[in-house]
Design an enzyme around this catalytic site. Structure first.
Site, short mmCIF file in Angstrom:
data_model
loop_
_atom_site.label_atom_id
_atom_site.label_comp_id
_atom_site.label_asym_id
_atom_site.label_seq_id
_atom_site.Cartn_x
_atom_site.Cartn_y
_atom_site.Cartn_z
N PRO A 79 -3.70 83.11 14.11
CA PRO A 79 -4.89 83.39 13.14
C PRO A 79 -4.57 84.72 12.29
CG PRO A 79 -5.91 82.99 15.27
CD PRO A 79 -4.43 82.92 15.64
N CYS A 80 -4.80 84.43 10.91
CA CYS A 80 -4.22 85.61 10.05
C CYS A 80 -5.28 86.47 9.40
CB CYS A 80 -3.87 84.69 8.86
SG CYS A 80 -4.85 83.63 8.22
#
Length: 367
Positions: A79-80
């Site tokens: 997840p960014c």
């Protein structure tokens, strides 16, 4: 040859299917959000006629690596959000999601695949804090684990996809693989060749004021001095074609702004109206960001968003999936065509390496 693949942070599978369509088979995957995992598995069944559900709806940080199948490769994009410039706090590697890059590293360390692919937002490189605290230490650790590491920021627009989307990619191969190829005079890993070097600056794109009458658009296409494949129109311009595809659904228009925003006005934070003959901004629907159809008084449909992500028309969400969930899955995904191009390059490395090993019985594959 076909190669086994483990997918971490699998999402709805755009990265996965780019590999599955090019000589790889996902044998196991992990995705925290159940409806993401469900969509991924549904499309495995839809595309390959299998009853398998390779992607587990599970928190990968709770999975013992001993319970993950041994595999040729591991791919994934942690997840960014904690690195994104769209996140005002942007805690980076100290955030709950940001620290998941270390879990990806841990799985590589424990499973020791022949190769891996790591994907994340461009801010991981472009923001000094994230580069120094996460990206550079990550690359260093991959190297310490015995991988030849390749790093690059890739933009979808450079590869013929009508969307301005930059992402960090790290590709690693066991050093023995690259050394063997070098010793034999064979090519090692090469990034996919760009179709365009600097398309945003090399071409004179129409502005907000350069609206084209609907009736004249095909005449305009014949005369324009632009790569048609980089325009929104090339992906979604045929409305009759779109209406015959699955997931051509969208939110009901509710605001006067659906009528008043000019074609090509993408400077605003939300209610950006795409231009038929420009590329799309980054597909990122949700969190109050709305992209409007170039000429119709509505948002883009799910299928139109998929098209801008270069996802093939065989890919589909189940019809009962809520609209907001479908848009979120599209926004979080890797552009399919870019994934495919990477898969082809990686498979070439593996094929060449294993062909060399097959001719040298006294040597064994990497472990």
């Amino acid at each position: 040859m076909s190669y086994s693949l483990v997918s971490l942070f699998s999402g709805a599978g755009f990265l996965d299917f780019g590999f599955s369509e090019n000589g790889f088979k996902v044998i196991w995957g992990a995705e925290l959000v159940p409806y993401f995992a469900e969509a991924n598995n549904y499309n495995h069944q839809l595309r390959y006629g299998t009853a398998d559900n390779p992607v587990q709806a599970v928190d990968i940080t709770t999975v013992d690596p001993a319970d993950i199948p041994r595999t040729t490769g591991i791919i994934g994009g942690p997840p960014c959000q904690d690195y994104s410039i769209g996140n005002s706090k942007s805690p980076g590697v100290s955030g709950e999601r940001g620290k998941l890059v270390w879990d990806f590293l841990d799985k590589i360390s424990r499973l020791a695949p022949e190769f891996f692919v790591f994907e994340n937002v461009a801010a991981l490189y472009r923001t000094k804090k994230h580069r120094e605290e996460a990206l550079e230490p990550l690359i260093h650790q991959f190297n310490e684990l015995g991988y030849e590491v390749y790093f690059k920021v890739l933009n979808t627009l450079d590869y013929g996809i009508p969307q301005d989307r930059s992402r960090v990619f790290i590709v690693g191969f066991k050093k023995q693989i690259i050394q063997t190829l070098n010793d034999s005079g064979s090519d090692a890993f090469q990034w996919p060749v760009q179709t365009y070097e600097n398309p945003k600056k090399d071409f004179e794109w129409p502005t907000t004021g350069d609206a084209v009458p609907v009736l004249d658009e095909y005449e305009f296409i014949e005369q324009m001095n632009l790569p048609y494949e980089l325009t929104v129109h090339s992906a979604i311009g045929n409305e009759s074609e779109m209406s015959n595809l699955r997931n051509h659904v969208y939110f009901t228009p509710y605001s006067e702004r659906f009528q008043t925003v000019a074609e090509g006005d993408v400077k605003r934070k939300s209610f950006k109206r795409l231009h038929r003959f420009r590329y799309s901004p980054t597909v990122a629907y949700g969190n109050n960001e709305v992209h409007l159809h170039p000429t119709l008084p509505r948002r883009l449909s799910v299928r139109e968003a998929l098209r801008l992500q270069s996802v093939p028309d065989w890919y589909a969400f189940m019809d009962n999936t809520p609209l907001d969930k479908m848009f979120k899955m599209v926004s979080n995904g890797v552009a399919f065509k870019l994934s495919s191009l990477l898969a082809v390059q990686i498979k070439s490395v593996l094929d060449n390496y294993h062909a060399i090993i097959a001719k040298q019985p006294e040597k064994t594959s990497v472990h």
